[in-house]
Design an enzyme around this catalytic site. Structure first.
Site, PDB file in Angstrom:
ATOM      1  CG  ASN A  42      -0.366  -0.108   2.537  1.00  0.00           C
ATOM      2  OD1 ASN A  42       0.689  -0.727   2.701  1.00  0.00           O
ATOM      3  ND2 ASN A  42      -1.007   0.458   3.544  1.00  0.00           N
ATOM      4  CB  ILE A  43       1.761   3.643  -2.294  1.00  0.00           C
ATOM      5  CG1 ILE A  43       2.648   2.443  -2.641  1.00  0.00           C
ATOM      6  CG2 ILE A  43       2.551   4.960  -2.399  1.00  0.00           C
ATOM      7  CD1 ILE A  43       3.039   2.363  -4.116  1.00  0.00           C
ATOM      8  CD  GLU A  44      -1.453   4.894   4.493  1.00  0.00           C
ATOM      9  OE1 GLU A  44      -0.972   5.760   5.256  1.00  0.00           O
ATOM     10  OE2 GLU A  44      -2.161   3.944   4.883  1.00  0.00           O
ATOM     11  CB  CYS A  53      -5.199  -1.449  -1.803  1.00  0.00           C
ATOM     12  SG  CYS A  53      -6.573  -0.637  -0.991  1.00  0.00           S
ATOM     13  CD  GLU A  55      -5.345  -5.891  -1.290  1.00  0.00           C
ATOM     14  OE1 GLU A  55      -4.717  -4.808  -1.180  1.00  0.00           O
ATOM     15  OE2 GLU A  55      -6.229  -6.235  -0.499  1.00  0.00           O
ATOM     16  CB  CYS A  90     -10.801  -2.671   0.301  1.00  0.00           C
ATOM     17  SG  CYS A  90     -10.183  -2.034  -1.262  1.00  0.00           S
ATOM     18  CB  CYS A  93      -8.556  -4.766  -3.790  1.00  0.00           C
ATOM     19  SG  CYS A  93      -7.454  -3.371  -3.476  1.00  0.00           S
TER      20      CYS A  93
HETATM   21  N1  THU Z   1      -5.311  -1.333   2.380  1.00  0.00           N
HETATM   22  C1  THU Z   1      -4.763  -2.197   1.464  1.00  0.00           C
HETATM   23  O1  THU Z   1      -3.602  -2.040   1.071  1.00  0.00           O
HETATM   24  N2  THU Z   1      -5.530  -3.214   1.002  1.00  0.00           N
HETATM   25  C2  THU Z   1      -6.830  -3.426   1.344  1.00  0.00           C
HETATM   26  O2  THU Z   1      -7.478  -4.320   0.800  1.00  0.00           O
HETATM   27  C3  THU Z   1      -7.467  -2.577   2.353  1.00  0.00           C
HETATM   28  C4  THU Z   1      -6.659  -1.464   2.890  1.00  0.00           C
HETATM   29  C5  THU Z   1      -4.500  -0.213   2.878  1.00  0.00           C
HETATM   30  C6  THU Z   1      -4.950   1.139   2.429  1.00  0.00           C
HETATM   31  C7  THU Z   1      -4.399   2.034   3.525  1.00  0.00           C
HETATM   32  O3  THU Z   1      -3.082   2.397   3.176  1.00  0.00           O
HETATM   33  C8  THU Z   1      -4.353   1.136   4.744  1.00  0.00           C
HETATM   34  O4  THU Z   1      -4.538  -0.193   4.275  1.00  0.00           O
HETATM   35  C9  THU Z   1      -5.402   1.445   5.784  1.00  0.00           C
HETATM   36  O5  THU Z   1      -6.653   1.504   5.211  1.00  0.00           O
END
Ligand code: THU
Length: 130
Positions: A42-44, A53, A55, A90, A93
């Site tokens: 995941n890259i915010e 996300c 995935e 999620c 994804c």
């Molecule tokens: N996140 C994912 O990488 N995959 C998911 O299926 C659900 C959430 C990440 C997004 C965000 O960076 C962190 O989890 C918290 O929501």
């Protein structure tokens, strides 16, 4: 590669997670039908909704390299370094996974075992139904 090894690759991919806002690290390990591995994290972003996300990072990396056929995807997520609790993908994804799971054989490997996409998304959106 066993499911356990694929899951460990997802845990390893979570090391590269850029998640300074949630502090929740997610890694994904995507195996193609031919056995090639693509990982993602995941890259915010400070503009929160720009976050991607793990995935989708892995899937988009693979698709942009010409891959279309995926056998398995492992997902590992944790806010405290313990990846033993399942991190369910999620909805966004799941929808992206469904785009490439045309024969419904994709296996989603979590810490609690293997699942099918339809376990989580029984009725995916499809243009075919329009
Ligand atoms: N996140 C994912 O990488 N995959 C998911 O299926 C659900 C959430 C990440 C997004 C965000 O960076 C962190 O989890 C918290 O929501």
């Amino acid at each position: 590669m066993t499911d356990k090894e694929l899951f460990q690759a997802a845990v390893k991919a979570a090391e590269n997670s850029y998640s300074p806002y949630s502090n929740f690290r997610v890694g994904a390990a995507l195996l193609t039908a031919e056995g090639k591995l693509y990982t993602g994290c995941n890259i915010e972003n400070g503009s929160y909704s720009m976050t991607i996300c793990a995935e989708r990072t892995a899937i988009f990396k693979a698709v942009s390299e010409g891959e279309r056929n995926f056998a398995r995807i492992a997902i590992a997520g944790s806010g405290d370094g313990d990846f033993s609790k399942p991190c369910y993908p999620c909805g966004a994804c799941l929808q992206v996974m469904s785009e490439f799971d045309t024969d419904s054989t994709l296996s989603i490997v979590l810490s609690d075992g293997a699942h099918k996409l339809s376990d989580f998304l029984p009725a995916a959106f499809s243009l075919d139904e329009k």
